[in-house]
Design an enzyme around this catalytic site. Structure first.
Site, short mmCIF file in Angstrom:
data_model
loop_
_atom_site.label_atom_id
_atom_site.label_comp_id
_atom_site.label_asym_id
_atom_site.label_seq_id
_atom_site.Cartn_x
_atom_site.Cartn_y
_atom_site.Cartn_z
N SER A 1 7.33 -8.38 4.32
CA SER A 1 7.90 -7.21 4.98
C SER A 1 7.30 -7.08 6.36
O SER A 1 6.34 -7.79 6.72
CB SER A 1 7.61 -5.96 4.15
OG SER A 1 6.22 -5.70 4.13
N GLU B 1 3.69 -15.62 -0.17
CA GLU B 1 5.08 -16.08 -0.14
C GLU B 1 5.84 -15.34 0.96
O GLU B 1 5.51 -14.22 1.33
CB GLU B 1 5.75 -15.83 -1.49
CG GLU B 1 5.30 -16.81 -2.56
CD GLU B 1 6.24 -16.81 -3.75
OE1 GLU B 1 7.47 -16.74 -3.53
OE2 GLU B 1 5.76 -16.87 -4.88
N GLY C 1 -4.83 -1.82 3.05
CA GLY C 1 -4.03 -3.04 3.11
C GLY C 1 -4.88 -4.26 3.36
O GLY C 1 -4.67 -5.32 2.76
N THR D 1 0.87 -1.17 0.00
CA THR D 1 0.00 0.00 0.00
C THR D 1 0.91 1.22 0.00
O THR D 1 1.79 1.33 0.85
CB THR D 1 -0.91 0.04 1.24
OG1 THR D 1 -1.67 -1.17 1.30
CG2 THR D 1 -1.86 1.22 1.17
#
EC number: 2.3.1.48
Length: 506
Positions: free
Chosen positions: A398, A394, A373, A363
């Site tokens: 972050s 995956e 988000g 975002t």
């Protein structure tokens, strides 16, 4: 004498920190000094120094603070009345005498010759010619994640050669802009998987990344500010834009076509000619507020590469920006009379062997903390429901991605479990109803203390704290409203691709 840890193993004694007073002429990279930050003195490490007309400027990382706060400062903010910590001198590598230095035995020589014959007889997977193992090249990232560079650590040399022969080599620019990651199984990496939730949150707070790549942590942010639409944005991380862009105060990005300029006049001339007013793909979802566009990385290669370059400014673990062909990009945009303004996106492999429903998510900073988000995550699972599959993002995510996913998973599971008539549900049933994988369901229940062992069985428990958080969220949604995906508005069928459109196209 070395110190012994709790397991009785000897550990090296840390070298003493050398301190002393410094001047602007003696400050160098690696020095830790006290720096003025928001009216307070904070310890910061000098990561880079550049000379400008008005004097030197220093790129600093504030110790124990998130690396997003790294910034360029002038010399007036460094307090030289305090002692600084000098960097440790580099130690020369010691040559270890081992069995490898001894002359090989006759049996070993025979085995080596036999192994050489076996390798030289191995045909190349592309050309059918014999492959010389001594000319093994670095494996390519084909078949991997859009934001990850990974080679399994347990591959033999022959396996790595086979992989590199099976794909098209990467362009030369990666040697300049990309940083490889070592995946050796160190003790530190092994212990990271055993961290408590509090330790993990603390690591996210101070580092800002799940990858913990030390080379990335010390990479200098190269752009000062961006102008995108009506927003002025401060980048967080390095992104491989042209080197000349680091010398200007403002970089201009077209919010529709994502082209980038270091000159305002050139940008305005481009805007007067550019006719694009929305992401260049099929609009597959529209409600009163937002739209979703499906963009094929193969058909819109330039736009998707520009999107990845922009994303790299805010995702430090993202390492690829040019291999976009195997991915679909689902872009969320808000609409007004001027066009559809990009809010965020997620990418997805066209054919994921592991069944992942998301490769990278972002975002844009100017739209964060507004609930977008959660919409992106919910939309990815809505696509998985249409496909009739269980999906998972995956890894590594972050820091913001991980926190957003955990919040979404918890809220989704609690909404299901709190409904009347759902007193008895298994993890498998929860996975089917939500399109989450059983592993994600299980980990979410464990992280939020919702899984208990009772009378010989594992049971799912809604704790008072979880129920209280759920009720508070409902009250907040009544006041502020909530954004949710309406499945009836999704006009989409799972795409079918040919073999050529799923692979890298060099």
């Amino acid at each position: 004498m070395g110190v012994r840890d709790s397991h009785g193993e000897a550990t090296a004694t840390p070298d003493p920190v050398e301190k002393g007073f410094a001047t602007l002429n003696t400050i160098r990279i690696g020095v830790k000094a006290m720096v003025q930050k928001d009216g307070e003195l904070r310890k910061a490490e000098i990561l880079s120094i550049r000379q400008r007309k008005d004097g030197p400027s220093f790129y600093v990382h504030y110790v124990d603070f998130n690396k997003r706060l790294d910034e360029w400062i002038d010399s007036t903010r460094i307090d030289l009345s305090h002692e600084v910590e000098w960097p440790q001198p580099e130690k020369p590598e010691k040559k270890k005498a081992g069995p490898g230095n001894k002359a090989p035995s006759k049996n070993a020589q025979k085995r080596a010759r036999a192994g050489s014959r076996e390798v030289s007889a191995t045909p190349d997977l592309l050309t059918g010619k014999n492959t010389n193992i001594g000319k093994a090249q670095r494996p390519s990232k084909a078949g991997g994640k859009e934001n990850r560079d990974e080679t399994p650590a347990n591959l033999s040399v022959l396996d790595s050669e086979a992989i590199s022969a099976d794909v098209t080599p990467k362009p030369e620019m990666e040697d300049v802009d990309m940083i490889g990651v070592s995946f050796t199984d160190t003790k530190e990496e092994h212990e990271q998987g055993k961290m408590s939730r509090e330790e993990e949150i603390e690591r996210l707070r101070t580092s800002g990344s799940m990858t913990q790549n030390p080379t990335e942590i010390h990479r200098v942010r190269n752009l000062n500010r961006l102008q995108m639409g009506k927003f002025d944005i401060e980048p967080w991380y390095f992104s491989p834009y042209p080197a000349s862009f680091s010398d200007v105060d403002m970089v201009y990005i077209d919010e529709f076509c994502l082209s980038y300029f270091d000159n305002k006049r050139a940008f305005e001339r481009h805007r007067s000619k550019c006719t694009l007013v929305h992401p260049p793909g099929n609009e597959i979802y529209r409600d009163d507020r937002i739209s979703f566009f499906e963009v094929d990385g193969r058909r819109q290669r330039t736009w998707c590469r520009n999107l990845c370059l922009l994303s790299k400014l805010f995702l430090d673990h993202k390492t690829l920006y040019y291999d976009v062909d195997p991915f679909l990009f689902y872009c969320m945009a808000t609409r007004d009379e001027t066009g559809c303004h990009l809010v965020g996106y997620f990418s997805k492999e066209k054919d994921s062997a592991e069944g992942y429903n998301l490769a990278c998510i972002l975002t844009l900073p100017q739209y964060q903390r507004l609930g977008y988000g959660r919409l992106l995550i919910a939309f990815s699972y809505e696509l998985s429901k249409r496909e009739g599959k269980l999906g998972s993002p995956e890894k590594p995510l972050s820091d913001l991605g991980l926190l957003s996913y955990r919040q979404y998973w918890r809220e989704t599971l609690v909404e299901l479990l709190i409904e009347p008539g759902r007193e008895s549900m298994s993890e498998n049933e929860l996975a089917v109803l939500t399109s989450m994988t059983e592993k994600d369901v299980h980990e979410t229940l464990v992280v939020f203390n919702m899984l208990r062992y009772h009378k010989g069985n594992w049971v799912i428990v809604l704790t008072d704290q979880v129920v209280e958080q759920h009720n508070k969220r409902l009250e907040k949604e009544k006041i502020k409203g909530s954004r949710k995906i309406d499945p009836a508005r999704l006009q989409w069928k799972p795409p079918v691709f040919t073999a050529s459109s799923r692979t890298w196209n060099w």
